[in-house]
Motif scaffolding. Structure first.
Motif, PDB file in Angstrom:
ATOM      1  N   GLU A 194       0.578  -1.235  -0.139  1.00 50.13           N
ATOM      2  CA  GLU A 194       0.094   0.033  -0.095  1.00 50.13           C
ATOM      3  C   GLU A 194       0.827   1.219  -0.009  1.00 50.13           C
ATOM      4  O   GLU A 194       1.433   2.111  -0.863  1.00 50.13           O
ATOM      5  CB  GLU A 194      -0.824  -0.342   2.071  1.00 50.13           C
ATOM      6  N   LYS A 203       1.057   4.109  -3.320  1.00 50.04           N
ATOM      7  CA  LYS A 203       1.220   5.689  -2.091  1.00 50.04           C
ATOM      8  C   LYS A 203       1.681   6.808  -2.752  1.00 50.04           C
ATOM      9  O   LYS A 203       1.733   7.511  -3.848  1.00 50.04           O
ATOM     10  CB  LYS A 203       0.391   5.774  -0.987  1.00 50.04           C
ATOM     11  N   ASP A 208       1.710   6.953  -6.681  1.00 44.71           N
ATOM     12  CA  ASP A 208       0.723   7.932  -6.901  1.00 44.71           C
ATOM     13  C   ASP A 208       1.099   9.602  -6.382  1.00 44.71           C
ATOM     14  O   ASP A 208       1.217  10.484  -7.370  1.00 44.71           O
ATOM     15  CB  ASP A 208      -0.412   7.718  -5.936  1.00 44.71           C
ATOM     16  N   LEU A 209       1.681   9.517  -5.179  1.00 46.98           N
ATOM     17  CA  LEU A 209       2.048  10.866  -5.009  1.00 46.98           C
ATOM     18  C   LEU A 209       3.603  10.915  -5.604  1.00 46.98           C
ATOM     19  O   LEU A 209       2.903  12.207  -6.499  1.00 46.98           O
ATOM     20  CB  LEU A 209       2.630  10.933  -3.632  1.00 46.98           C
ATOM     21  N   MET A 212       1.931  12.401  -8.800  1.00 47.25           N
ATOM     22  CA  MET A 212       0.927  13.984  -8.782  1.00 47.25           C
ATOM     23  C   MET A 212       1.401  15.081  -8.623  1.00 47.25           C
ATOM     24  O   MET A 212       1.819  15.999  -9.706  1.00 47.25           O
ATOM     25  CB  MET A 212       0.182  14.138  -7.575  1.00 47.25           C
ATOM     26  N   GLN A 251      -3.075  17.820 -10.893  1.00 41.20           N
ATOM     27  CA  GLN A 251      -2.952  17.147  -9.498  1.00 41.20           C
ATOM     28  C   GLN A 251      -4.136  16.261  -8.872  1.00 41.20           C
ATOM     29  O   GLN A 251      -3.843  14.925  -9.010  1.00 41.20           O
ATOM     30  CB  GLN A 251      -2.385  17.293  -8.218  1.00 41.20           C
ATOM     31  N   ILE A 252      -5.126  16.211  -9.295  1.00 42.83           N
ATOM     32  CA  ILE A 252      -6.244  15.655  -9.374  1.00 42.83           C
ATOM     33  C   ILE A 252      -6.664  14.716 -10.191  1.00 42.83           C
ATOM     34  O   ILE A 252      -6.686  13.346 -10.558  1.00 42.83           O
ATOM     35  CB  ILE A 252      -7.250  16.728  -9.639  1.00 42.83           C
ATOM     36  N   ALA A 253      -5.941  15.832 -11.291  1.00 42.15           N
ATOM     37  CA  ALA A 253      -6.246  13.649 -12.809  1.00 42.15           C
ATOM     38  C   ALA A 253      -4.907  13.276 -12.685  1.00 42.15           C
ATOM     39  O   ALA A 253      -5.615  12.060 -13.207  1.00 42.15           O
ATOM     40  CB  ALA A 253      -6.309  15.311 -13.985  1.00 42.15           C
ATOM     41  N   LEU A 289      -4.439  11.415  -9.749  1.00 38.52           N
ATOM     42  CA  LEU A 289      -4.641  10.463  -8.673  1.00 38.52           C
ATOM     43  C   LEU A 289      -4.919   9.172  -8.490  1.00 38.52           C
ATOM     44  O   LEU A 289      -5.616   8.625  -9.655  1.00 38.52           O
ATOM     45  CB  LEU A 289      -5.888  10.671  -7.691  1.00 38.52           C
TER      46      LEU A 289
END
Ligand SMILES: Cc1cc2nc3c(=O)[nH]c(=O)nc-3n(C[C@H](O)[C@H](O)[C@H](O)COP(=O)(O)OP(=O)(O)OC[C@H]3O[C@@H](n4cnc5c(N)ncnc54)[C@H](O)[C@@H]3O)c2cc1C
Lengths: 163, 665
Positions: free
Chosen positions: B109, B113, B116-117, B120, B661-663, B665
């Motif tokens: 996990e 993450k 992902d970060l 972003m 950043q949202i896109a 995610l």
């Protein structure tokens, strides 16, 4: 994706001074919270645009958390008061958009509240888990795609006939 | 755009729960990333060199560092970027330590993450714009608000360093509460004797402009560049002519209409007065509310006796503006007036102690005046009601402090010390008298403080009773003090001749209004807030505004003085350079889009948004648009969220960057 495998996706918009720092404190204190939440840092909760939230839902978020300094503690004196007003209004509109109110949560977390940060994140993730995946936009998207595809077929048919 | 990604293991800190090589491998596939590596310590010299070399060798345009919190090392990596020749604001960080490895246990996990970060951050950095630090000039003049010991000390320190000071005091004289004190703990030196020379020094200092009987009315501008408007209240005396001879004061026929507030209401003063004999400046004030001339145009005795024609009945308030670079707040405190009717649910009063009802139930400052050689009793212990020497005095501590139900929850901090002092001063003069102190705990932390309290108990025989007093009432000319002794576990009753209440030190009158005028935050009690409780106790959160003395929280004199000198040092740090540099996180308006609704102006906490006129070729105004003053804007972005046409953006946090950043995610 099967239902068991689904994991809630939560986006948090947090202010640089209080909540982001509070989250840092949760880290330095080695507290634990679910990995489902990803944070986007802004300078002040007053600068969080409702469009950000809509965009997040559109992009597949199942829940959104907004957090900033406690009223009266804003690094910029009054930004969070504007945020509070804006969110009270926006929350009302959310249902109208077809989004369950519980998918969007607000909480004040100060730079010293690492523990509170953990509690807030855990609560949001749990609440969203209970609500299940957010399908609103996806459904809308599929409906839209269906309409577009239908239209395309019509056009093709027409072309074939005329052709 | 060529982006480089650098993933840090932080020793084991990140590496233990995040599979760093996997994160850097994954990042290689992000669009735009041309270089991705992981390393044990990115912030170390070899780590930074790795970044710099990569920027130069691979021709990177922007970098993402996946490591600790940006609050920790953003500066470090921005500097590395700058050293290697790219704009420092083309560096973004992904927080893989505080927000990932330290808070999650599951490696899978956490690694996901972290990926992902990082993604972003990569998406954000693609939209970053090169920014330049903002430079603003500094006006090297300091405004000190409040002329108590804190303000005096701060003004003298700054002035002695060679910078000009404007000292604004609302009363006719400087000195503050310290000028009212008799002798001071823990050394029992005479307060006036150590204070008066400092007051005179302020008055005579060539670098200090002293404005008494004045108040700050408006503060505009920002750090290094404040424009301050000060109201000089009409004294009705021409200060340039008055010599301070005091003849008007002695001859004024109005003797008993106004209470003397310096004597805490235990004496009267004439209509023309100086607050106390050693006042600085020694120029009187005419009190319009009691002076006969303002009632019926008659009297004018002062005009007749003044040899200098200094009386000016028609003098008006004057507004003065000053250009200021730094502000020191030193407005001090006031005592919780428990006789007042509770006008606010927050303060419920202590009617049961009879303050305001019985003349011989007094507060700490009244006691100071009775004990003072220059006070209404010339330092002899005489009680206010009948002037008799009290033989039994009861002191009650924590009146209004440490009391959630009726007063304030905080500890007023200095009362344990001044009560010990009071009891001691009393015993020194009334040898056969008895002194009782009701206390909750004795808090006497400080150099020679505990020893001082012990002296009161052991050498001067002051009797300390641990417990609360429930009631004070009058019976046959005595005040019956009913309380309990929690150590003996018994109720106690003392027949006293005088009762002294150690009332809480609370925020100065109108402190919150002043805070709003100046633009600094204050706590729920009205004390001004420091920027950080531990590391920035002298600064307010507003740039260029510093705090000194009891306006920040209850303090004694040595603490107030220390804080004042620290505040002075802070202004000198500011004055050390001619130009101020600050981060370019400010709002920018797109003038083509702006419709001129100015909602942004309404929400801006810093009044940083101005109106700019757009003219056509013939000089005719075709529209008005918002314009952000860089010096004032602090970069909160509240305007950006408010703008209906999305024509204002916060640099470094633009909508495009956040959407990206949202896109991602
Ligand atoms: C009963 C008693 C006994 C004490 N005994 C001792 C002792 O023995 N030893 C010791 O160390 N400490 C003692 N203290 C504490 C001491 O009084 C304070 O530490 C000290 O006075 C704090 O100084 P200051 O300059 O911060 O505030 P203050 O003395 O309150 O001065 C503030 C000044 O600012 C002015 N001001 C306020 N608002 C404005 C405004 N809006 N505009 C312009 N000017 C303004 C005020 O008129 C005042 O002159 C005692 C306190 C009390 C109550």
């Amino acid at each position: 994706m099967t239902e068991e495998k689904w994991e809630p996706k939560v986006v948090a918009f947090v202010c640089n001074w209080c909540t982001y720092t509070g989250a840092d404190l949760a880290g330095t204190s080695r507290l634990k919270y679910p990995a489902n939440m990803k944070m986007i840092r802004v300078m002040c909760s007053g600068g969080i645009d409702p469009v950000f939230i809509i965009k997040a839902f559109e992009r597949g978020a199942d829940g959104v958390l907004i957090s900033g300094c406690h009223p009266g503690d804003c690094h910029y004196n009054a930004g969070n008061f504007h945020a509070r007003r804006r969110w009270t209004m926006f929350h009302q509109l959310l249902e109208y958009l077809g989004i369950d109110k519980n998918r969007l949560q607000f909480s004040w977390v100060s730079a010293s509240e690492g523990k509170k940060f953990v509690d807030v994140v855990s609560k949001v993730v749990n609440d969203v888990r209970e609500l299940g995946p957010f399908k609103g936009y996806k459904e809308l998207n599929s409906e839209f795609t269906a309409v577009v595809n239908g239209l395309k077929q019509e056009v093709n048919k027409a072309e074939a006939v005329n052709g | 755009m060529k982006i480089g990604v650098f993933i840090c293991h932080c020793g084991e800190n990140i590496g233990r729960t995040v599979d760093c090589p996997r994160v850097s491998k994954a990042a290689e596939w992000f669009p735009g990333v041309v270089h991705s590596v992981d390393y044990k310590y990115m912030c170390s010299d070899p780590g930074q060199n790795m970044i710099k070399d990569a920027i130069r060798e691979k021709g990177l345009d922007a970098i993402v560092v996946g490591s600790c919190s940006p609050h920790m090392h953003e500066k470090t990596f921005r500097k590395a970027a700058l050293d290697a020749g790219i704009n420092p604001f083309l560096c973004e960080m992904a927080n893989l330590r505080e927000h990932v490895s330290w808070v999650h246990d599951d490696i899978e996990e956490a690694t996901q993450k972290a990926i992902d970060l990082t993604r972003m951050a990569v998406e954000k950095v693609k939209r970053n714009q090169p920014l330049a630090t903002i430079k603003v000039p500094v006006t090297k003049r300091t405004l000190v608000i409040g002329g108590g010991i804190a303000g005096i000390q701060a003004a003298l320190d700054v002035a002695n360093a060679g910078y000009e000071v404007v000292l604004v005091e609302k009363e006719p004289s400087i000195g503050g509460h310290m000028s009212q004190l008799s002798e001071t703990f823990p050394t029992l030196d005479c307060s006036q004797c150590i204070l008066t020379p400092r007051m005179v020094e302020v008055y005579q200092h060539p670098k200090i402009k002293l404005m008494t009987y004045s108040e700050v009315e408006k503060v505009e501008g920002f750090i290094g560049n404040f424009h301050v408007t000060i109201r000089q209240k009409a004294r009705h005396i021409d200060a340039s002519k008055c010599t301070g001879c005091g003849l008007c004061i002695t001859k004024c026929p109005i003797r008993k209409k106004a209470f003397n507030s310096f004597e805490e209401g235990m004496a009267y003063r004439p209509a023309v007065y100086v607050p106390f004999p050693q006042a600085v400046p020694n120029i009187p004030v005419i009190d319009e509310t009691v002076c006969t001339y303002y009632k019926n145009g008659k009297c004018g005795v002062c005009v007749k006796v003044c040899g200098r024609e200094a009386i000016m009945f028609d003098q008006q308030d004057k507004l003065v503006t000053e250009e200021i670079g730094a502000i020191i707040m030193a407005t001090g405190y006031k005592l919780y007036d428990i006789s007042k009717k509770p006008d606010d649910s927050f303060i419920k009063g202590y009617g049961e102690y009879g303050y305001g009802k019985y003349k011989d139930v007094i507060d700490g400052l009244q006691f100071e005046r009775i004990a003072s050689a220059s006070g209404p009793t010339s330092g002899e212990f005489k009680r206010p009601s009948d002037g008799k020497e009290p033989k039994k005095v009861v002191f009650i501590q924590c009146v209004g402090s440490r009391d959630d139900s009726k007063g304030f929850s905080y500890c007023s901090k200095i009362c344990c010390m001044y009560t010990a002092k009071h009891a001691m001063l009393y015993k020194h003069k009334v040898h056969d008298g008895e002194a009782y102190v009701f206390y909750m705990d004795i808090r006497s932390g400080g150099k020679m403080y505990e020893e001082f309290v012990r002296r009161a108990i052991e050498e001067d025989g002051v009797k300390y009773v641990r417990g609360r007093v429930s009631k004070v009432y009058e019976q046959n000319g005595k005040y019956i003090v009913k309380g309990e002794d929690t150590i003996a576990g018994m109720p106690v009753e003392i027949e006293a001749d005088m009762v002294v209440l150690a009332t809480a030190m609370i925020a100065q009158e109108n402190a919150s209004t002043l805070a709003q005028t100046v633009g600094i935050p204050y706590d729920k009690y009205g004390f001004f807030n420091e920027a950080h409780p531990k590391l920035r106790p002298i600064e307010s959160t507003t740039g260029g505004i510093f705090l000194a003395g009891a306006c920040q929280s209850p303090k004694d004199i040595p603490e107030s003085v220390a804080m004042a000198s620290a505040a002075a040092a802070k202004t000198m740090v500011l004055f050390g350079s001619d130009m101020l540099e600050r981060e370019p996180v400010v709002a920018r308006v797109n003038e083509l889009l702006c419709g001129g609704c100015f909602y942004c102006r309404k929400v801006c906490p810093y009044s940083a948004i101005e109106v700019r006129e757009i003219k056509d070729r013939n000089g005719v105004v075709i529209k008005e648009v918002a314009y952000v003053n860089d010096g004032l804007c602090q970069g909160c972005g509240t305007c950006t969220a408010t703008c209906p046409s999305k024509s204002v953006e916060l640099m470094g946090f633009t909508n495009e960057q956040i959407f990206a950043q949202i896109a991602a995610l």
